[in-house]
Design an enzyme around this catalytic site. Sequence first.
Site, PDB file in Angstrom:
ATOM      1  N   HIS A 274       1.012  -1.054  -0.182  1.00 10.08           N
ATOM      2  CA  HIS A 274      -0.018  -0.414   0.180  1.00 10.08           C
ATOM      3  C   HIS A 274       1.043   1.022  -0.409  1.00 10.08           C
ATOM      4  O   HIS A 274       0.799   2.194  -0.917  1.00 10.08           O
ATOM      5  CB  HIS A 274      -1.127   0.260   1.591  1.00 10.08           C
ATOM      6  CG  HIS A 274      -1.396   1.141   1.723  1.00 10.08           C
ATOM      7  ND1 HIS A 274      -2.564   2.258   0.830  1.00 10.08           N
ATOM      8  CD2 HIS A 274      -1.060   2.263   2.829  1.00 10.08           C
ATOM      9  CE1 HIS A 274      -3.092   3.160   1.242  1.00 10.08           C
ATOM     10  NE2 HIS A 274      -2.205   3.206   2.263  1.00 10.08           N
TER      11      HIS A 274
ATOM     12  N   ASP B 181       7.268  20.813 -26.731  1.00  6.47           N
ATOM     13  CA  ASP B 181       7.347  19.751 -26.390  1.00  6.47           C
ATOM     14  C   ASP B 181       8.560  20.124 -24.937  1.00  6.47           C
ATOM     15  O   ASP B 181       9.206  20.942 -25.104  1.00  6.47           O
ATOM     16  CB  ASP B 181       7.773  18.739 -27.883  1.00  6.47           C
ATOM     17  CG  ASP B 181       6.847  17.031 -26.862  1.00  6.47           C
ATOM     18  OD1 ASP B 181       7.016  16.925 -25.698  1.00  6.47           O
ATOM     19  OD2 ASP B 181       6.817  16.086 -27.618  1.00  6.47           O
TER      20      ASP B 181
ATOM     21  N   TRP C 191       7.698   0.210   4.135  1.00  5.44           N
ATOM     22  CA  TRP C 191       8.010   0.890   2.912  1.00  5.44           C
ATOM     23  C   TRP C 191       9.442   1.680   2.674  1.00  5.44           C
ATOM     24  O   TRP C 191       9.593   1.654   1.999  1.00  5.44           O
ATOM     25  CB  TRP C 191       6.659   1.989   2.440  1.00  5.44           C
ATOM     26  CG  TRP C 191       6.781   3.435   3.071  1.00  5.44           C
ATOM     27  CD1 TRP C 191       6.579   3.589   4.392  1.00  5.44           C
ATOM     28  CD2 TRP C 191       7.686   4.288   2.635  1.00  5.44           C
ATOM     29  NE1 TRP C 191       6.898   4.909   4.552  1.00  5.44           N
ATOM     30  CE2 TRP C 191       7.353   5.498   3.530  1.00  5.44           C
ATOM     31  CE3 TRP C 191       8.656   4.844   1.445  1.00  5.44           C
ATOM     32  CZ2 TRP C 191       8.055   6.654   3.713  1.00  5.44           C
ATOM     33  CZ3 TRP C 191       9.121   5.900   1.210  1.00  5.44           C
ATOM     34  CH2 TRP C 191       8.867   6.646   1.842  1.00  5.44           C
TER      35      TRP C 191
ATOM     36  N   SER D  27      13.485   5.953 -13.434  1.00  4.97           N
ATOM     37  CA  SER D  27      12.049   6.801 -14.433  1.00  4.97           C
ATOM     38  C   SER D  27      12.228   8.951 -14.482  1.00  4.97           C
ATOM     39  O   SER D  27      12.486   8.910 -15.143  1.00  4.97           O
ATOM     40  CB  SER D  27      11.315   5.761 -14.436  1.00  4.97           C
ATOM     41  OG  SER D  27      10.039   7.378 -14.830  1.00  4.97           O
ATOM     42  N   SER D  28      11.986   8.226 -12.511  1.00  8.21           N
ATOM     43  CA  SER D  28      11.341   9.540 -12.189  1.00  8.21           C
ATOM     44  C   SER D  28      13.082  10.614 -12.684  1.00  8.21           C
ATOM     45  O   SER D  28      12.947  11.734 -12.875  1.00  8.21           O
ATOM     46  CB  SER D  28      12.202   9.943 -10.441  1.00  8.21           C
ATOM     47  OG  SER D  28      10.636   8.993 -10.133  1.00  8.21           O
TER      48      SER D  28
ATOM     49  N   HIS E  62      12.747  11.963   3.055  1.00  9.27           N
ATOM     50  CA  HIS E  62      12.374  13.313   3.566  1.00  9.27           C
ATOM     51  C   HIS E  62      11.957  14.151   1.651  1.00  9.27           C
ATOM     52  O   HIS E  62      11.099  14.699   1.706  1.00  9.27           O
ATOM     53  CB  HIS E  62      13.012  13.914   4.723  1.00  9.27           C
ATOM     54  CG  HIS E  62      12.147  15.279   5.289  1.00  9.27           C
ATOM     55  ND1 HIS E  62      11.098  15.070   5.759  1.00  9.27           N
ATOM     56  CD2 HIS E  62      11.981  15.736   4.734  1.00  9.27           C
ATOM     57  CE1 HIS E  62      10.162  15.321   6.594  1.00  9.27           C
ATOM     58  NE2 HIS E  62      10.993  16.616   5.429  1.00  9.27           N
TER      59      HIS E  62
ATOM     60  N   GLU F 200      11.867  13.518  -0.264  1.00 11.00           N
ATOM     61  CA  GLU F 200      10.361  12.866  -1.482  1.00 11.00           C
ATOM     62  C   GLU F 200       9.412  12.774  -0.806  1.00 11.00           C
ATOM     63  O   GLU F 200       8.565  12.931  -1.704  1.00 11.00           O
ATOM     64  CB  GLU F 200      10.585  11.103  -0.725  1.00 11.00           C
ATOM     65  CG  GLU F 200       9.627  10.186  -1.888  1.00 11.00           C
ATOM     66  CD  GLU F 200       9.219  10.237  -2.793  1.00 11.00           C
ATOM     67  OE1 GLU F 200      10.824  10.493  -3.665  1.00 11.00           O
ATOM     68  OE2 GLU F 200       8.250   9.513  -3.529  1.00 11.00           O
TER      69      GLU F 200
ATOM     70  N   TYR G 137       8.692  15.872   0.696  1.00 15.29           N
ATOM     71  CA  TYR G 137       8.482  17.357  -0.663  1.00 15.29           C
ATOM     72  C   TYR G 137       8.225  16.314  -2.784  1.00 15.29           C
ATOM     73  O   TYR G 137       7.271  17.677  -2.780  1.00 15.29           O
ATOM     74  CB  TYR G 137       9.437  17.898  -0.613  1.00 15.29           C
ATOM     75  CG  TYR G 137       9.839  19.305   1.331  1.00 15.29           C
ATOM     76  CD1 TYR G 137       9.133  18.949   1.819  1.00 15.29           C
ATOM     77  CD2 TYR G 137      10.621  18.434   1.807  1.00 15.29           C
ATOM     78  CE1 TYR G 137       8.440  19.774   3.127  1.00 15.29           C
ATOM     79  CE2 TYR G 137      10.761  18.191   3.197  1.00 15.29           C
ATOM     80  CZ  TYR G 137       9.683  19.115   4.287  1.00 15.29           C
ATOM     81  OH  TYR G 137       9.727  19.318   5.262  1.00 15.29           O
TER      82      TYR G 137
ATOM     83  N   SER H 111      -1.751  26.654  -6.018  1.00 13.24           N
ATOM     84  CA  SER H 111      -1.358  28.099  -6.313  1.00 13.24           C
ATOM     85  C   SER H 111      -2.487  28.113  -7.721  1.00 13.24           C
ATOM     86  O   SER H 111      -2.697  29.940  -8.582  1.00 13.24           O
ATOM     87  CB  SER H 111       0.410  28.668  -6.596  1.00 13.24           C
ATOM     88  OG  SER H 111       0.693  27.591  -5.585  1.00 13.24           O
TER      89      SER H 111
ATOM     90  N   HIS I 231      15.226  13.603  11.514  1.00 15.88           N
ATOM     91  CA  HIS I 231      13.652  13.775  12.470  1.00 15.88           C
ATOM     92  C   HIS I 231      12.506  12.833  12.333  1.00 15.88           C
ATOM     93  O   HIS I 231      12.010  12.817  13.508  1.00 15.88           O
ATOM     94  CB  HIS I 231      13.360  14.687  12.444  1.00 15.88           C
ATOM     95  CG  HIS I 231      12.121  15.218  11.170  1.00 15.88           C
ATOM     96  ND1 HIS I 231      11.933  16.301  10.173  1.00 15.88           N
ATOM     97  CD2 HIS I 231      11.818  14.819  10.128  1.00 15.88           C
ATOM     98  CE1 HIS I 231      11.782  16.203   9.525  1.00 15.88           C
ATOM     99  NE2 HIS I 231      11.360  14.849   9.547  1.00 15.88           N
ATOM    100  N   HIS I 232      13.088  11.635  11.284  1.00 17.52           N
ATOM    101  CA  HIS I 232      12.373  10.256  11.095  1.00 17.52           C
ATOM    102  C   HIS I 232      13.163   9.295  11.928  1.00 17.52           C
ATOM    103  O   HIS I 232      12.435   8.079  12.735  1.00 17.52           O
ATOM    104  CB  HIS I 232      12.415   9.757   9.943  1.00 17.52           C
ATOM    105  CG  HIS I 232      11.967  10.677   9.143  1.00 17.52           C
ATOM    106  ND1 HIS I 232      10.353  10.593   8.546  1.00 17.52           N
ATOM    107  CD2 HIS I 232      12.685  12.005   8.597  1.00 17.52           C
ATOM    108  CE1 HIS I 232       9.852  11.006   7.529  1.00 17.52           C
ATOM    109  NE2 HIS I 232      10.907  12.228   7.539  1.00 17.52           N
TER     110      HIS I 232
ATOM    111  N   THR J 273       6.455  26.516   4.749  1.00 15.09           N
ATOM    112  CA  THR J 273       5.315  26.602   4.497  1.00 15.09           C
ATOM    113  C   THR J 273       4.021  27.201   4.952  1.00 15.09           C
ATOM    114  O   THR J 273       3.290  27.708   4.418  1.00 15.09           O
ATOM    115  CB  THR J 273       4.929  25.284   5.063  1.00 15.09           C
ATOM    116  OG1 THR J 273       6.224  24.505   5.215  1.00 15.09           O
ATOM    117  CG2 THR J 273       3.803  24.416   4.972  1.00 15.09           C
TER     118      THR J 273
ATOM    119  N   LYS K 173       3.394  30.335   2.462  1.00 16.06           N
ATOM    120  CA  LYS K 173       2.860  30.137   1.769  1.00 16.06           C
ATOM    121  C   LYS K 173       0.629  30.247   1.943  1.00 16.06           C
ATOM    122  O   LYS K 173       0.101  29.647   0.981  1.00 16.06           O
ATOM    123  CB  LYS K 173       3.337  28.536   0.907  1.00 16.06           C
ATOM    124  CG  LYS K 173       4.147  28.717  -0.055  1.00 16.06           C
ATOM    125  CD  LYS K 173       4.188  26.991  -0.786  1.00 16.06           C
ATOM    126  CE  LYS K 173       5.322  27.434  -1.565  1.00 16.06           C
ATOM    127  NZ  LYS K 173       5.069  26.321  -2.769  1.00 16.06           N
TER     128      LYS K 173
ATOM    129  N   ARG L 143       1.659   1.408  15.110  1.00 18.44           N
ATOM    130  CA  ARG L 143       1.150   1.144  13.716  1.00 18.44           C
ATOM    131  C   ARG L 143       1.357  -0.299  13.317  1.00 18.44           C
ATOM    132  O   ARG L 143       2.658  -0.817  13.885  1.00 18.44           O
ATOM    133  CB  ARG L 143       2.110   2.124  13.044  1.00 18.44           C
ATOM    134  CG  ARG L 143       3.579   2.335  12.789  1.00 18.44           C
ATOM    135  CD  ARG L 143       4.024   3.588  12.354  1.00 18.44           C
ATOM    136  NE  ARG L 143       3.610   3.266  11.163  1.00 18.44           N
ATOM    137  CZ  ARG L 143       4.770   4.055   9.785  1.00 18.44           C
ATOM    138  NH1 ARG L 143       5.995   4.987  10.653  1.00 18.44           N
ATOM    139  NH2 ARG L 143       4.936   4.244   8.899  1.00 18.44           N
TER     140      ARG L 143
END
Lengths: 208, 653, 116
Positions: free
Chosen positions: B97, B126, B162, B192-193, B276, B278, B280, B291, B325-326, B351, B354, B473
């Site tokens: 998941h 293009d 994950w 790919s990314s 991390h 990721e 963002y 926006s 911080h993880h 943040t 924004k 969890r």
Amino acid sequence: MSQAHTEPLGKASEHVHPEEQTNTGIPNKKVAMWAFLASDCMFFGTLISTHLIYRKTTGYPDVTHIFDIELTTGSTFILLMSSLFMALAVSAMHKGNLNNARWSLGAVILFGSLFLGAQVYEFHHFVHDLGLTINGSIFGTTFYTLTGTHGIHVLFGIIWLSSWLIYSFFGTMKREHALDIEVAGLYWHFVDIVWIIIFPFVYLIEYV
Amino acid sequence: MAESIVHDTHSSAKGGHAGAPQKSFFGLLKRPGEGCHPVIDWLTTVDHKKIAIMYGAAALFFLVLGGVEALIIRWQLAGPEREMISARFYNQLFTMHGTTMIFLAVMPLGAAFFNYIMPLQIGARDVAFPRLNAFSLWVFLLGGVLLNLSWFFPGGAPPVGWFAYAPLTSSTYSPGIGTDFWVLSLQVLGISSLAAAFNFIATIINMRAPGLSMMRLPVFTWMTLITSFLIILAFPAITIALVQLMFDRNFGTFFFEAGEGGRPILWQHLFWIFGHPEVYILILPAMGIISEVLPVFARKPLFGYPIIVFSGAVIGVLGFAVWSHHMFTTGLGVIALSAFALLTMLIAIPTGVKIFNWIGTLWGGRIRFDTPMLFAIGFISMFMIGGFTGIMHASVPVDTQQHDTYFVVAHFHYVLIGGSIMALLAGIYYWFPKVSGKQLSERWGKISFWLVLAGFNLAFFPMHFLGMTGMPRRTHTYRADMGWTEWNVWSTVGAFILGLGMAIFVGQIIYTAWKGRRCKADPWDSRTLEWATTSPPQAYNFPRTPIVKTRDQVWADKYDSEEIHLEWGPEEEHGIHMPDRSWYPLFAGIGLFIFALGWVLFKEPVPFIPGFANFLHLQVVGFSLLMLSIYLWALEGPGGYHLHPDKSKDPYA
Amino acid sequence: MSVTNTLTPASRPVLEEESRKYFTFVNLIIVLTAATFFELIIIVMPFPSLLLMWGLIGLSLVKFVGVVWWFMHLRWDQILLTLVFLVGLIIATGTVAALMLLFEEGGPEVAEEFQV
């Protein structure tokens, strides 16, 4: 893939497609290659960190008796020389001197292969004479992974440049391919600067 | 096809720069031309719009798949001590998941918007490298297939979570090939990314229309650029970490083997150095979409444009400095804890800036509450809740208490569903008329919105309470006397309402794409350059080069003075130059897929075929196909043909 | 198939500039080689190890900048390319440095074993 040219190519009658003009005047391929190199900094940064972290946390025994520092210095010098010839090849392409570019490219490939040969010899010597294997100790694990990844980068560069060298004999290489050679050259120089970092921080550091 | 086509023979005859060889090298494969069979057209296309549609369709499929996995998880947790599914299957479900939602649903949905909207917003024909773009698409699709193939192999999908912490992923504790599938498919998806990100960076820096300076770029395009930079700098870390894990599993190296001097904690560092940023990568495209949507429906320019752009960049940079911080509970030491807590709190500033700017955009506007706007407002409010719990986690003592509880699950679902998914839905409702020329039904859109909002809050708000009272969890089940039953029941009910809302949305997309009515080219009274052409745009996007005079150009065309109206460049006498279709991106993708599959099956015995001891042959075949495709790709060149716009179809021609 | 030179010759200013680069490149390779031998020599000198470390860092930085600035043409290219590369380089360097510091702190038994 579009390319911007600082001066008109070939015949003046040829029209330039608008999508080939770039906002910055820098060709797309070059921007993409620099972005790739920025990314590759992070790639090798992670690998080198791994090696250095294990070096300091496991406190593995003195490995200076394993290294052959004269050989490694020699191959460092060889890689630096290949970088010189790479720069000369790009310069020759800009001058429009194909023959010169071809010889320089040949020299880059020769020096690159010598470097790779030295590395193969080094690995062979380490494994068979000294028993340092990738799954024998943590030093072997990080050392082979780091220098091996660099070696694969060198191998890929040699294949890339050899392809251009062969291609140049088919009479289809033109002035605008100076850009392609330049982009390949950027890659090659980057592989060189990675070795500039690896040489002191993987090899010489063990003697400090 | 109505457009007349002139093949670009003049430039190849003269050895011009449009890319010399027109036909494939050695004549092995002819490049499909205009008017080829639709299936071949879609397989070989280099058109960013078709690529985007395929990205989007595949991402929606994976979104549904990941959603079904989530519903099975909630069904299992609907009551105490249920044994609906086995604990192992439960572990596989939450692993798949998470991985599916992040890498196969949200990221590619973002990529679909990058592909479709960004070139239109900058007035380009293009992207910079059209064939590389096709390669990214096929590699993403095959990477998704590779990950989900694991279900069909003995041992099944990976059960490691994950983020796959070492040493659980070592061959001792996870001997099955599910983990190998996970490692290799993430590696493939990373390629790919990365390829897509290099492409977008070159495109945005280099291919803007005349007059479109960086500070006139639509915010979505800015966020595309920043996200692409995050991708190219974050993915190398996981690439290396995955290589190290693969070496540990396949070659017996010691990277994460504690008994041999390796340090499992290193995996956590390397993973979160990627992980991390990721986060963002998932949220910045969403912020870009918001926006774009808010000014249109508030009928006001975006408040504080430069500040919004700058805040996005600051978030991107700070995102690389907070990964630990993880890992607050891993014993980092006081200095490291303080530093990372401080840096994490700092991220709240851009943040918050924004969010205040978005509120400022709404303030005093003549707001229309159409479906995209509802989702956008839903995004702001829900994302704020996720943001608040995020700041709570920046505090080390609080985080220590909440680590690995359902509180964390509530937090990241608020930022990912309430944040990313809400914004992506807003974007889909907003840009669907652009992509298909048809408008989604407002009534069903609103039904879908309220179901999603209500179901989402019912499902995830109780998880805060569950986490506070200590429910860990990833727990397969729980005892009745823990007092968690009631909230879990509500959560499951909410999850199914959310599922219903999403099902209505997906059904609506399929129905409208198939049977919907045509709508105006600019149904929302929009502001940015993508609306200055037909809906859907022709293959060439803009018949003539737009010359941009101001930010919010299309709005200025409608409501502002003459001198800042959009101008069009001269008609191109030779016709519009289009890049040729190519087979090689697809073949290179297939080669990479086979190569990766060979690595997955590295240690497996080959069934049915005597004489083959391992799958090394598969790797040789895959790698050869990859290299061959790359060579032929390089040799065939970008190619190109000329297209003359059909004035009866394209009023802008 | 022809072995003839198919390139069109460049204009005079280009030729002159490229010829000047030739001397720059040769000078640079001398510096790079010298720096490499310096690196080799200082490690056998009886300097304190901290000084040696900084010496190695300094010398490799000189070599790094030399290659990037001249061989890789950043000196002659637009500033944008330097910025793109610097973004990656700075974030990578910062990450490496942070990792080094994190693992220095990573527990008393580790700190005792650590010797440069």
